[in-house]
Design a protein around this motif. Sequence first.
Motif, PDB file in Angstrom:
ATOM      1  N   GLY A 268      27.846   8.159  -1.393  1.00 53.11           N
ATOM      2  CA  GLY A 268      27.983   9.456  -1.558  1.00 53.11           C
ATOM      3  C   GLY A 268      28.120   9.939  -2.831  1.00 53.11           C
ATOM      4  N   ASP A 269      28.603  11.045  -3.083  1.00 52.81           N
ATOM      5  CA  ASP A 269      29.044  11.470  -4.667  1.00 52.81           C
ATOM      6  C   ASP A 269      29.770  10.581  -5.425  1.00 52.81           C
ATOM      7  OD1 ASP A 269      27.716  13.868  -3.724  1.00 52.81           O
ATOM      8  OD2 ASP A 269      29.570  15.034  -3.713  1.00 52.81           O
ATOM      9  N   ALA A 270      30.370   9.630  -4.773  1.00 53.50           N
ATOM     10  CA  ALA A 270      31.098   8.414  -5.598  1.00 53.50           C
ATOM     11  C   ALA A 270      29.986   7.611  -6.275  1.00 53.50           C
ATOM     12  CB  ALA A 270      32.021   7.657  -4.728  1.00 53.50           C
ATOM     13  N   ALA A 271      28.865   7.547  -5.693  1.00 58.34           N
ATOM     14  CA  ALA A 271      27.676   6.795  -6.381  1.00 58.34           C
ATOM     15  C   ALA A 271      26.626   7.475  -6.893  1.00 58.34           C
ATOM     16  CB  ALA A 271      26.986   6.011  -5.189  1.00 58.34           C
ATOM     17  N   HIS A 272      26.512   8.805  -6.657  1.00 61.18           N
ATOM     18  CA  HIS A 272      25.313   9.637  -7.100  1.00 61.18           C
ATOM     19  C   HIS A 272      25.556  11.083  -7.217  1.00 61.18           C
ATOM     20  CE1 HIS A 272      24.366  10.105  -2.903  1.00 61.18           C
ATOM     21  NE2 HIS A 272      24.287   8.625  -2.935  1.00 61.18           N
ATOM     22  N   ILE A 273      25.302  11.643  -8.039  1.00 61.19           N
ATOM     23  CA  ILE A 273      25.450  13.271  -8.241  1.00 61.19           C
ATOM     24  C   ILE A 273      24.086  13.834  -8.746  1.00 61.19           C
ATOM     25  CG2 ILE A 273      27.940  13.384  -8.574  1.00 61.19           C
ATOM     26  CD1 ILE A 273      27.873  13.777 -11.369  1.00 61.19           C
ATOM     27  N   HIS A 274      23.979  14.997  -8.388  1.00 60.86           N
ATOM     28  CA  HIS A 274      22.786  15.710  -9.076  1.00 60.86           C
ATOM     29  C   HIS A 274      22.765  17.151  -8.671  1.00 60.86           C
ATOM     30  CE1 HIS A 274      21.237  15.517  -4.624  1.00 60.86           C
ATOM     31  NE2 HIS A 274      21.759  14.348  -4.704  1.00 60.86           N
ATOM     32  N   SER A 275      21.741  18.027  -8.999  1.00 58.77           N
ATOM     33  CA  SER A 275      21.629  19.388  -8.658  1.00 58.77           C
ATOM     34  C   SER A 275      21.504  19.519  -7.333  1.00 58.77           C
ATOM     35  CB  SER A 275      20.246  19.661  -9.475  1.00 58.77           C
ATOM     36  OG  SER A 275      20.244  21.238  -9.297  1.00 58.77           O
ATOM     37  N   PRO A 276      22.016  20.719  -6.991  1.00 58.45           N
ATOM     38  CA  PRO A 276      21.937  21.203  -5.477  1.00 58.45           C
ATOM     39  C   PRO A 276      20.629  21.699  -5.181  1.00 58.45           C
ATOM     40  CG  PRO A 276      22.902  22.852  -6.904  1.00 58.45           C
ATOM     41  CD  PRO A 276      22.681  21.869  -7.708  1.00 58.45           C
ATOM     42  N   ALA A 277      19.659  21.844  -6.138  1.00 55.38           N
ATOM     43  CA  ALA A 277      18.168  22.158  -5.554  1.00 55.38           C
ATOM     44  C   ALA A 277      17.580  20.985  -4.609  1.00 55.38           C
ATOM     45  CB  ALA A 277      17.475  22.162  -7.282  1.00 55.38           C
ATOM     46  N   GLY A 278      17.075  21.651  -3.895  1.00 48.30           N
ATOM     47  CA  GLY A 278      16.620  20.675  -2.555  1.00 48.30           C
ATOM     48  C   GLY A 278      17.595  20.551  -1.526  1.00 48.30           C
ATOM     49  N   GLY A 279      18.895  20.841  -1.656  1.00 55.18           N
ATOM     50  CA  GLY A 279      19.827  20.631  -0.575  1.00 55.18           C
ATOM     51  C   GLY A 279      20.136  19.254  -0.139  1.00 55.18           C
ATOM     52  N   GLN A 280      19.908  18.243  -1.030  1.00 51.94           N
ATOM     53  CA  GLN A 280      19.918  16.811  -0.501  1.00 51.94           C
ATOM     54  C   GLN A 280      21.160  15.954  -0.898  1.00 51.94           C
ATOM     55  OE1 GLN A 280      15.975  16.207  -2.514  1.00 51.94           O
ATOM     56  NE2 GLN A 280      15.275  15.602  -0.369  1.00 51.94           N
ATOM     57  N   GLY A 281      22.195  16.562  -1.390  1.00 51.01           N
ATOM     58  CA  GLY A 281      23.260  15.734  -1.741  1.00 51.01           C
ATOM     59  C   GLY A 281      24.035  15.088  -0.695  1.00 51.01           C
ATOM     60  N   MET A 282      24.533  16.223   0.020  1.00 50.92           N
ATOM     61  CA  MET A 282      25.152  15.476   1.394  1.00 50.92           C
ATOM     62  C   MET A 282      24.136  14.500   2.324  1.00 50.92           C
ATOM     63  SD  MET A 282      27.126  17.492   4.581  1.00 50.92           S
ATOM     64  CE  MET A 282      25.675  18.151   5.046  1.00 50.92           C
ATOM     65  N   ASN A 283      23.045  15.019   2.388  1.00 50.02           N
ATOM     66  CA  ASN A 283      22.051  14.032   3.216  1.00 50.02           C
ATOM     67  C   ASN A 283      21.764  12.899   2.658  1.00 50.02           C
ATOM     68  OD1 ASN A 283      20.443  15.879   5.459  1.00 50.02           O
ATOM     69  ND2 ASN A 283      21.061  17.232   3.407  1.00 50.02           N
ATOM     70  N   THR A 284      21.953  12.676   1.289  1.00 45.26           N
ATOM     71  CA  THR A 284      21.892  11.408   0.790  1.00 45.26           C
ATOM     72  C   THR A 284      22.914  10.513   0.896  1.00 45.26           C
ATOM     73  OG1 THR A 284      20.314  12.263  -1.086  1.00 45.26           O
ATOM     74  CG2 THR A 284      21.075  10.158  -1.497  1.00 45.26           C
ATOM     75  N   GLY A 285      23.996  11.391   0.791  1.00 47.91           N
ATOM     76  CA  GLY A 285      25.359  10.508   1.183  1.00 47.91           C
ATOM     77  C   GLY A 285      25.361  10.038   2.562  1.00 47.91           C
ATOM     78  N   LEU A 286      25.056  10.862   3.524  1.00 44.06           N
ATOM     79  CA  LEU A 286      25.196  10.481   4.954  1.00 44.06           C
ATOM     80  C   LEU A 286      24.205   9.412   5.210  1.00 44.06           C
ATOM     81  CD1 LEU A 286      25.333  14.107   6.615  1.00 44.06           C
ATOM     82  CD2 LEU A 286      27.168  12.371   6.489  1.00 44.06           C
ATOM     83  N   GLN A 287      22.945   9.374   4.572  1.00 42.29           N
ATOM     84  CA  GLN A 287      22.327   8.290   4.787  1.00 42.29           C
ATOM     85  C   GLN A 287      22.541   6.799   4.113  1.00 42.29           C
ATOM     86  OE1 GLN A 287      18.103   9.180   4.637  1.00 42.29           O
ATOM     87  NE2 GLN A 287      18.542  11.184   4.778  1.00 42.29           N
ATOM     88  N   ASP A 288      23.449   7.120   3.141  1.00 39.51           N
ATOM     89  CA  ASP A 288      23.962   5.893   2.657  1.00 39.51           C
ATOM     90  C   ASP A 288      25.061   5.334   3.612  1.00 39.51           C
ATOM     91  OD1 ASP A 288      23.121   6.516  -0.084  1.00 39.51           O
ATOM     92  OD2 ASP A 288      24.930   7.291  -0.795  1.00 39.51           O
ATOM     93  N   ALA A 289      25.875   6.226   4.205  1.00 36.01           N
ATOM     94  CA  ALA A 289      26.920   5.645   5.235  1.00 36.01           C
ATOM     95  C   ALA A 289      26.153   5.228   6.566  1.00 36.01           C
ATOM     96  CB  ALA A 289      27.695   7.256   5.787  1.00 36.01           C
ATOM     97  N   PHE A 290      24.942   5.655   7.161  1.00 38.28           N
ATOM     98  CA  PHE A 290      24.392   5.087   8.000  1.00 38.28           C
ATOM     99  C   PHE A 290      23.622   3.746   7.433  1.00 38.28           C
ATOM    100  CE2 PHE A 290      23.973   9.676   9.268  1.00 38.28           C
ATOM    101  CZ  PHE A 290      24.926   9.406  10.039  1.00 38.28           C
ATOM    102  N   ASN A 291      23.348   3.692   6.547  1.00 38.72           N
ATOM    103  CA  ASN A 291      22.962   2.165   5.852  1.00 38.72           C
ATOM    104  C   ASN A 291      23.913   1.294   5.897  1.00 38.72           C
ATOM    105  OD1 ASN A 291      22.115   0.333   3.556  1.00 38.72           O
ATOM    106  ND2 ASN A 291      20.073   1.299   3.952  1.00 38.72           N
ATOM    107  N   LEU A 292      24.983   1.568   5.246  1.00 39.06           N
ATOM    108  CA  LEU A 292      26.182   0.844   5.020  1.00 39.06           C
ATOM    109  C   LEU A 292      26.824   0.403   6.467  1.00 39.06           C
ATOM    110  CD1 LEU A 292      27.731  -0.786   3.118  1.00 39.06           C
ATOM    111  CD2 LEU A 292      29.067   1.379   2.556  1.00 39.06           C
ATOM    112  N   GLY A 293      27.210   1.388   7.063  1.00 38.62           N
ATOM    113  CA  GLY A 293      28.021   1.064   8.361  1.00 38.62           C
ATOM    114  C   GLY A 293      27.697   0.019   9.244  1.00 38.62           C
ATOM    115  N   TRP A 294      26.483  -0.034   9.590  1.00 38.28           N
ATOM    116  CA  TRP A 294      26.092  -1.367  10.285  1.00 38.28           C
ATOM    117  C   TRP A 294      26.091  -2.674   9.696  1.00 38.28           C
ATOM    118  CZ3 TRP A 294      21.613  -4.616  10.005  1.00 38.28           C
ATOM    119  CH2 TRP A 294      20.670  -3.950   9.054  1.00 38.28           C
TER     120      TRP A 294
END
Length: 511
Positions: free
Chosen positions: A280-306
């Motif tokens: 998530g934001d601990a690994a990457h930060i960027h503009s809110p344009a596109g609204g992809q910040g939380m989504n990218t972080g959540l997909q980090d989580a689903f990639n890492l969890g399993w």
Amino acid sequence: MSDPILVVGAGPVGLAVAGELARRDVPVRVVDVLAAPTTESRAIVVHARTLEMLERVGVLDEIVDSGIKATGVEMHASGRTIARVELDIVDSPYPYSVVTAQTETERILRENLAKHGVQVERGLTLVALEQDDSGVRATLRDADGREETVAASWLVGADGAHSAVRHLIGSALQGSFHGERFLMGDVHAGHDFDPRSMYTFFSAHDGPLMVFPMKGDRMRLIAQIPTASTDEASQEWLQRITDERAAGRIRIHDALWLTCFEIRHAQVPQYRSGRVFLAGDAAHIHSPAGGQGMNTGLQDAFNLGWKLAAAHAGTASETLLDSYHAERHPVAARVIEFSTRLTHLSTLANPLAQGLRNALLHTATGLGPARQALADETEEVRVAYHDSPAVVPPAAHADITPGDHLPDVAGTDLRRLLSAETGPVLVTLGGPHALPAAVRLPGVRQVLVAATSAPVDGFDVVAADPEGRAAARFGLASGRILVRPDGYVGAVAVGDDDRPVTAYAELTSLG
């Protein structure tokens, strides 16, 4: 018994990582510096690919019910609509974004975590961290100054843009530090906008205004402001900006939350440091344009969890753990590039450049391929891991490629069967004359796609597909597809050549 995995940070990303671990019966502790859940709602858009992941968690319906479905993005300039991108053209069973408060997303993920017996431990600050080949020792300090050193098998830093975990492992964000400043407000407002769309208003003299209608008369407004501005966030200021950029179409009644913040474009060089992972934001930060910040972080989580669950069970190779960085770092780099490009387009100052931008956007969004590409990029359905060390390159041709996300097959129950699994699944497609025998891989569920759902020896589940839609969708009449727990394809075996799936098992040390 092994030490638990420690997750630092109880925002959406930390809750998602912990949830992925808990639903696989992995002991996990979640700590957060805040004494209570935040009432601030920074991220409000959940895109299609993230919705697909949330279906696997079992919270999709709650997320959808908490917000509204947005199926379009509109761009305005000089009092007219210059472009519209329809989002419902994306290749997903959920071809839309859900606009909902981050507080709702957190609540739903937190309640889901509690169903697995895990509660967030609050008011704890990470102040020290050591690790070796056997585990991690983290020192936590409570609000009264008492310290506790806890042992963990692995640690996940999901503690935001000012991450203590990132600092303690000696990492740092790298990128563009010429920041962009924004005024953001959650407000109750009167307006005439279609709530099924999200909006960007380009200004001739200032930055853009982004408008997100929410449930009822609630609305999220994000306005770029001069970087040098030191003014305090206020309802009057936000109203003045919306009057200027949105032609008086928004009448703010009252503000629920107002803030000014600055965003830079950067990410860490490595997502993994031994037994510590950043997300998530601990690994990457960027503009809110596109609204992809939380989504990218959540997909980090689903990639890492399993992957961490497999590591905790002793069944994950170093290749599998390293693949977290290899897969997710390029995704964030692409999101940063995309959001930076959108921001630059939004902030053009030269009138000629503005006119050219408006004309190009109008023309491009009228062309099918460009419109499709913009929708796919926004909804993040183009994310793939083709170059990952944890996928096996194809040995023969099929329409589906290792590293792709497995597409939905309408009219079959295959997606439902796969989303119910917490481990890898081997999908077998039968040939026209004989059903292939199952290939036994430790810890891998066997699913056969056949004309009927009648049981077949050697297969755990048979998915009915009387019209052969799966074979047509995958471009694979006979063979096997190894589907990872995050829905991505690890290997494809064409015909009776099972070497790619056995190679994947050896590569990732399944079982």
